[in-house]
Scaffold this motif. Structure first.
Motif, PDB file in Angstrom:
ATOM      1  N   UNK A   9       0.829  -1.203   0.000  1.00  0.00           N
ATOM      2  CA  UNK A   9       0.000   0.000   0.000  1.00  0.00           C
ATOM      3  C   UNK A   9       0.870   1.263   0.000  1.00  0.00           C
ATOM      4  N   UNK A  10       0.297   2.378   0.411  1.00  0.00           N
ATOM      5  CA  UNK A  10       0.990   3.659   0.279  1.00  0.00           C
ATOM      6  C   UNK A  10       1.862   3.992   1.481  1.00  0.00           C
ATOM      7  N   UNK A  11       1.676   3.290   2.586  1.00  0.00           N
ATOM      8  CA  UNK A  11       2.229   3.710   3.878  1.00  0.00           C
ATOM      9  C   UNK A  11       3.697   4.102   3.822  1.00  0.00           C
ATOM     10  N   UNK A  12       4.546   3.259   3.237  1.00  0.00           N
ATOM     11  CA  UNK A  12       5.988   3.510   3.241  1.00  0.00           C
ATOM     12  C   UNK A  12       6.499   4.126   1.942  1.00  0.00           C
ATOM     13  N   UNK A  13       5.616   4.421   1.007  1.00  0.00           N
ATOM     14  CA  UNK A  13       6.068   4.943  -0.288  1.00  0.00           C
ATOM     15  C   UNK A  13       6.823   6.264  -0.142  1.00  0.00           C
ATOM     16  N   UNK A  14       6.299   7.266   0.575  1.00  0.00           N
ATOM     17  CA  UNK A  14       7.059   8.518   0.692  1.00  0.00           C
ATOM     18  C   UNK A  14       8.438   8.325   1.308  1.00  0.00           C
ATOM     19  N   UNK A  15       8.510   7.540   2.387  1.00  0.00           N
ATOM     20  CA  UNK A  15       9.809   7.324   3.045  1.00  0.00           C
ATOM     21  C   UNK A  15      10.763   6.562   2.147  1.00  0.00           C
ATOM     22  N   UNK A  16      10.246   5.601   1.385  1.00  0.00           N
ATOM     23  CA  UNK A  16      11.100   4.804   0.505  1.00  0.00           C
ATOM     24  C   UNK A  16      11.692   5.668  -0.602  1.00  0.00           C
ATOM     25  N   UNK A  17      10.874   6.539  -1.191  1.00  0.00           N
ATOM     26  CA  UNK A  17      11.382   7.418  -2.248  1.00  0.00           C
ATOM     27  C   UNK A  17      12.410   8.390  -1.677  1.00  0.00           C
ATOM     28  N   UNK A  30       1.327  -8.254   1.580  1.00  0.00           N
ATOM     29  CA  UNK A  30       2.618  -8.907   1.377  1.00  0.00           C
ATOM     30  C   UNK A  30       2.759 -10.198   2.176  1.00  0.00           C
ATOM     31  N   UNK A  31       1.904 -10.405   3.150  1.00  0.00           N
ATOM     32  CA  UNK A  31       1.962 -11.651   3.930  1.00  0.00           C
ATOM     33  C   UNK A  31       1.746 -12.878   3.054  1.00  0.00           C
ATOM     34  N   UNK A  32       1.058 -12.706   1.923  1.00  0.00           N
ATOM     35  CA  UNK A  32       0.862 -13.832   0.999  1.00  0.00           C
ATOM     36  C   UNK A  32       1.644 -13.612  -0.293  1.00  0.00           C
ATOM     37  N   UNK A  33       2.624 -12.713  -0.250  1.00  0.00           N
ATOM     38  CA  UNK A  33       3.462 -12.487  -1.405  1.00  0.00           C
ATOM     39  C   UNK A  33       3.038 -11.344  -2.288  1.00  0.00           C
ATOM     40  N   UNK A  34       1.966 -10.638  -1.908  1.00  0.00           N
ATOM     41  CA  UNK A  34       1.515  -9.481  -2.665  1.00  0.00           C
ATOM     42  C   UNK A  34       0.309  -9.772  -3.528  1.00  0.00           C
ATOM     43  N   UNK A  35      -0.694  -8.910  -3.414  1.00  0.00           N
ATOM     44  CA  UNK A  35      -1.879  -8.986  -4.268  1.00  0.00           C
ATOM     45  C   UNK A  35      -2.155  -7.580  -4.824  1.00  0.00           C
ATOM     46  N   UNK A  36      -3.197  -7.461  -5.641  1.00  0.00           N
ATOM     47  CA  UNK A  36      -3.506  -6.184  -6.289  1.00  0.00           C
ATOM     48  C   UNK A  36      -3.931  -5.135  -5.268  1.00  0.00           C
ATOM     49  N   UNK A  37      -3.307  -3.961  -5.282  1.00  0.00           N
ATOM     50  CA  UNK A  37      -3.748  -2.881  -4.391  1.00  0.00           C
ATOM     51  C   UNK A  37      -5.041  -2.255  -4.896  1.00  0.00           C
ATOM     52  N   UNK A  38      -5.698  -1.500  -4.044  1.00  0.00           N
ATOM     53  CA  UNK A  38      -6.959  -0.852  -4.419  1.00  0.00           C
ATOM     54  C   UNK A  38      -6.717   0.269  -5.418  1.00  0.00           C
ATOM     55  N   UNK A  39      -7.789   0.651  -6.110  1.00  0.00           N
ATOM     56  CA  UNK A  39      -7.704   1.757  -7.063  1.00  0.00           C
ATOM     57  C   UNK A  39      -7.270   3.041  -6.363  1.00  0.00           C
ATOM     58  N   UNK A  40      -7.788   3.261  -5.167  1.00  0.00           N
ATOM     59  CA  UNK A  40      -7.406   4.466  -4.434  1.00  0.00           C
ATOM     60  C   UNK A  40      -5.924   4.508  -4.139  1.00  0.00           C
ATOM     61  N   UNK A  41      -5.378   3.371  -3.715  1.00  0.00           N
ATOM     62  CA  UNK A  41      -3.948   3.293  -3.417  1.00  0.00           C
ATOM     63  C   UNK A  41      -3.128   3.524  -4.687  1.00  0.00           C
ATOM     64  N   UNK A  42      -3.523   2.892  -5.780  1.00  0.00           N
ATOM     65  CA  UNK A  42      -2.781   3.058  -7.039  1.00  0.00           C
ATOM     66  C   UNK A  42      -2.762   4.522  -7.465  1.00  0.00           C
ATOM     67  N   UNK A  43      -3.921   5.163  -7.413  1.00  0.00           N
ATOM     68  CA  UNK A  43      -4.006   6.549  -7.850  1.00  0.00           C
ATOM     69  C   UNK A  43      -3.136   7.481  -7.036  1.00  0.00           C
ATOM     70  N   UNK A  84      -5.443   0.088 -13.306  1.00  0.00           N
ATOM     71  CA  UNK A  84      -4.095   0.568 -12.987  1.00  0.00           C
ATOM     72  C   UNK A  84      -3.545   1.450 -14.096  1.00  0.00           C
ATOM     73  N   UNK A  85      -3.773   1.058 -15.336  1.00  0.00           N
ATOM     74  CA  UNK A  85      -3.259   1.843 -16.465  1.00  0.00           C
ATOM     75  C   UNK A  85      -3.975   3.183 -16.570  1.00  0.00           C
ATOM     76  N   UNK A  86      -5.266   3.191 -16.328  1.00  0.00           N
ATOM     77  CA  UNK A  86      -6.000   4.466 -16.362  1.00  0.00           C
ATOM     78  C   UNK A  86      -5.509   5.419 -15.271  1.00  0.00           C
ATOM     79  N   UNK A  87      -5.059   4.835 -14.163  1.00  0.00           N
ATOM     80  CA  UNK A  87      -4.600   5.646 -13.041  1.00  0.00           C
ATOM     81  C   UNK A  87      -3.134   6.051 -13.183  1.00  0.00           C
ATOM     82  N   UNK A  88      -2.506   5.685 -14.293  1.00  0.00           N
ATOM     83  CA  UNK A  88      -1.177   6.197 -14.595  1.00  0.00           C
ATOM     84  C   UNK A  88      -0.010   5.329 -14.207  1.00  0.00           C
ATOM     85  N   UNK A  89      -0.248   4.065 -13.845  1.00  0.00           N
ATOM     86  CA  UNK A  89       0.876   3.210 -13.495  1.00  0.00           C
ATOM     87  C   UNK A  89       1.875   3.140 -14.639  1.00  0.00           C
ATOM     88  N   UNK A  90       3.140   3.007 -14.294  1.00  0.00           N
ATOM     89  CA  UNK A  90       4.198   2.914 -15.308  1.00  0.00           C
ATOM     90  C   UNK A  90       4.425   1.483 -15.767  1.00  0.00           C
TER      91      UNK A  90
END
Length: 235
Positions: A9-17, A30-43, A84-90
């Protein structure tokens, strides 16, 4: 060296960058290796990353467990790719396998369908909103085949690289061996995969690579991209 931070999710994204992550692999659960994040998180994550000079790769995985998907799950994955693509993912991250009598092989029809959906969305995208540093001439949305690759028998992995190159995959995320094995014990195999790929796609080493050993491992492998949940040092 490019450091791809695997984020839940978004929690550590600012600190990581801020700590030096150049690219984010955005996941949920991530406990199960990662699944699709929500649209809100992606955006939110994509906007933030672009504003701070980083790129986002979005995990497309409808559940934990194995990487063998039914038709309904593939429909979910195609829909999530569009979102994800509509929300601008690279880029998009996925992996699809089919069972064989003695293990697994690539699910070619599923991979083909998902790659086609990415490319279709790529053609639909309004690239005027993409930051200039990411607006490459080919206007390309990356595709990473994730560590489902490590479920393949070693003797099948070279052929799998050939197939994934032909299908238009950008990179393969791999540990170079079974999950849980020390990364240093897999360096020889990773070198073999990197040499075989020969620049046709990127072999992205991950799992067990941290901010403490990333520079050494990248140097030993001769790569300029590394991946992990601890690839940068968070405060």
């Amino acid at each position: 060296m490019l450091r791809e931070f695997c984020a839940e999710n978004f929690t550590d994204v600012p600190a990581a960058i801020e700590a030096g992550a150049d690219r984010i692999e955005l996941c949920d659960n991530l406990a199960v290796g990662g699944t699709t994040p929500s649209a809100g998180v992606i955006g939110v994550a994509t906007v933030y990353a672009h504003e701070h000079g980083a790129r986002v790769m979005t995990m497309i995985r409808p559940r934990g467990g194995d990487f063998v998907y039914g038709s309904a799950e593939l429909q979910m994955m195609q829909s999530d790719i569009e979102t994800a693509c509509r929300l601008g993912t690279d880029g998009i991250v996925f992996g699809c396998l089919e069972r064989r009598e003695h293990g697994f092989w690539l699910d070619l029809s599923a991979i083909e369908a998902l790659v086609a959906r990415v490319r279709w969305m790529q053609d639909q995208r309004d690239w005027s909103g993409v930051p200039r540093e990411f607006d490459r001439e080919d206007q390309h949305i990356d595709i990473t085949f994730h560590m489902a690759f490590d479920e393949l028998a070693p003797e099948d992995q070279f052929e799998a690289i050939d197939v994934l190159v032909k299908m238009g995959v950008t990179r393969i995320l791999t540990h170079g061996g079974p999950a849980g094995t020390p990364i240093d014990g897999n360096l020889s195999r990773l070198r073999e995969l990197i040499a075989y790929a020969s620049g046709r796609l990127t072999i992205l080493p991950g799992a067990g690579i941290t901010y403490e050993n990333a520079t050494r491992i990248a140097g030993e492998l001769g790569v300029n991209e590394v991946h992990g949940t601890k690839i940068v040092r968070l405060a």
